[in-house]
Design an enzyme around this catalytic site. Structure first.
Site, PDB file in Angstrom:
ATOM      1  CB  SER A  50       2.884  -8.527   3.623  1.00  0.00           C
ATOM      2  OG  SER A  50       1.801  -8.261   4.493  1.00  0.00           O
ATOM      3  CG  ASP A 111      -0.169 -10.474  17.076  1.00  0.00           C
ATOM      4  OD1 ASP A 111      -0.133  -9.337  16.571  1.00  0.00           O
ATOM      5  OD2 ASP A 111      -0.884 -10.776  18.052  1.00  0.00           O
ATOM      6  CG  LEU A 139       1.079  -3.142  12.508  1.00  0.00           C
ATOM      7  CD1 LEU A 139       0.797  -3.632  13.928  1.00  0.00           C
ATOM      8  CD2 LEU A 139       1.345  -4.328  11.609  1.00  0.00           C
ATOM      9  CE1 TYR A 235      -9.842   6.023   7.879  1.00  0.00           C
ATOM     10  CE2 TYR A 235      -8.952   7.969   8.963  1.00  0.00           C
ATOM     11  CZ  TYR A 235      -8.783   6.695   8.474  1.00  0.00           C
ATOM     12  OH  TYR A 235      -7.558   6.075   8.602  1.00  0.00           O
ATOM     13  CE  LYS A 244      -4.935   5.643  10.909  1.00  0.00           C
ATOM     14  NZ  LYS A 244      -3.767   4.751  10.729  1.00  0.00           N
ATOM     15  CB  THR A 276      -5.105  -0.844   0.978  1.00  0.00           C
ATOM     16  OG1 THR A 276      -5.866  -0.308   2.065  1.00  0.00           O
ATOM     17  CG2 THR A 276      -4.202   0.229   0.415  1.00  0.00           C
TER      18      THR A 276
END
Ligand code: NAD
Length: 395
Positions: A50, A111, A139, A235, A244, A276
């Protein structure tokens, strides 16, 4: 209702339906202008469809390759006098445009980590779509209720082992300050891996495989980020980086599973840092993004989510092209961000940047307008004084 932006920290708690529709249309126009993507996907599942990279993937598949799409997302619906979250309006606008173009588009709001939403998705695919040839896993979530144990895992954005201090910016006030983030506990690392790692992607792929709903030659991709050394402690080498790494582990295991059954390939694509909803929550990163935007725009290298994904699809995944992997088996569509001429320009600005000069040294203005755009604000041609009905049912 006249809908205005109401910003609280790093989120905007309102969204503008007409503005979100205009933002989606801009992305559709970008894909159409770049022309058809040959040998593209035809039956696509996007998990996290979305906003951000997932929405860009859905738009690229539909309008670049005329794909049928099923989108999974978790958005707050609209009410009589309360706007929905942006992804709700984005999805309605996408669905209308796709159906007007004669494309199949279905949506499930719920969900994605749960067994129930996976079951609903399999039903829709079995009944209405047939085997899937592209699964995009995009996600970005702060929490996950584990479907087997019921445990609630919350992700954190923290360094590992040692505290980390660096400059950060409050994007609302424009104040640049020093932030110190304490290291994560072992539990916090494990929780972040449980939320943002690859286990749920594997569960989706296993469910599809078990239901024999994966098409021959199918591809599955999930998105990651690496970025410059200045952000590594929070990160790449931080809790999110551990998640990740787990996503990369999952890519290999899914790839092996797909190959065992003669289906196709799975991989991680490392994408560019972009404004974002997810990235604005990460300390330090928004200041880096503001500086990066200024440098990349000056060099004519700037891209948004849609340009990134359109380039990924057209130059690597489809169009008769082949995937190019780095040493660790990842696709790098962050290649322009990581160009030496871009990265070498960062440290000098980073050193100097402060509240007084951030407007001049970085593209803070661009960051802010991109941020507002995520919620449908500040888009030319949209009447922001109009009295609108915020309640729009999902299609
Ligand atoms: P985003 O916040 O724009 O999108 C997240 C999507 O996930 C939305 O569609 C949201 O509805 C959905 N979602 C969240 N929780 C959900 C749940 N429980 N069930 C169903 N849907 C849920 O995020 P984004 O920045 O596009 O990030 C997508 C992926 O791309 C992430 O893996 C992120 O790490 C990666 N990435 C982002 C950047 C960046 O700079 N933004 C760079 C590289 C990679």
């Amino acid at each position: 209702m006249v809908i205005k932006p109401r910003i609280r920290g790093f989120v905007c708690i309102t969204a503008h339906p007409a503005g979100c529709a205009a933002h989606v249309q801009e992305q559709i126009d970008c894909v159409l202008a770049r022309g058809p993507i040959k040998q593209g996907p035809k039956n696509v599942l996007v998990i996290g469809a979305s906003t951000g990279y997932g929405l860009a993937s859905r738009i690229t598949a539909a309008f670049g390759s005329r794909a049928n799409t099923l989108g999974i997302f978790f958005e707050r619906p609209s009410e009589e006098d309360r706007p929905a979250t942006a992804g709700w309006y984005n999805t309605i606008a996408f669905t209308q445009a796709a159906r007007n173009a004669g494309l199949y588009a279905a949506n499930i709001n719920g969900d994605a980590f749960s067994d129930e939403i996976k079951r609903q998705a399999l039903d829709v695919i079995r009944r209405e779509m047939g085997p899937i040839d592209l699964v995009v896993y995009s996600l970005a979530s702060p929490r996950r209720v584990h479907p087997r144990t019921g445990a609630v895992h919350k992700s954190v954005l923290k360094p590992i082992s040692a505290p980390y201090s660096n400059k950060t910016i409050d994007t609302d006030s424009g104040i640049v300050s020093e932030i110190t983030i304490q290291p994560a506990s072992e539990q916090e690392i494990a929780d972040t891996v449980a939320v943002m790692g690859g286990e749920d992607w594997e569960l989706w792929m296993a469910a599809l495989e078990e239901a024999r709903l994966i098409a021959p030659g199918a591809t599955s991709v999930a998105y990651s980020y690496i970025g410059p050394e200045v952000t590594w402690p929070v990160y790449k080498n931080g809790t999110i980086g551990m998640a990740k790494n787990d996503l990369e582990r999952a890519a290999k295991s899914i790839d092996a599973m797909l190959k065992t059954h003669g289906y196709g390939r799975a991989f991680v694509s490392v994408n560019k840092a972009l404004v974002t909803q997810a990235s604005s929550a990460i300390p330090v990163v928004p200041l880096y993004i503001s500086i990066l935007y200024k440098i990349m725009k000056a060099k004519g290298l700037h891209e948004g989510c849609i340009e990134q994904i359109q380039r990924l699809f057209s130059t690597q995944m489809y169009n008769g092209s082949a995937l190019k992997f780095d040493d660790l088996g990842r696709v790098r569509i962050d290649d322009w961000e990581m160009k030496p001429e871009v990265q070498n320009a960062i440290p000098e600005v980073w050193e100097k940047v402060a509240t007084e000069n951030v407007a001049e040294l970085s593209d803070m203005g661009g960051y802010r307008s991109e941020f507002l755009k995520l919620f449908g604000f500040g888009i030319p041609g949209v009447d922001y004084e109009a009295d609108l009905e915020p309640h729009i049912p999902m299609l």
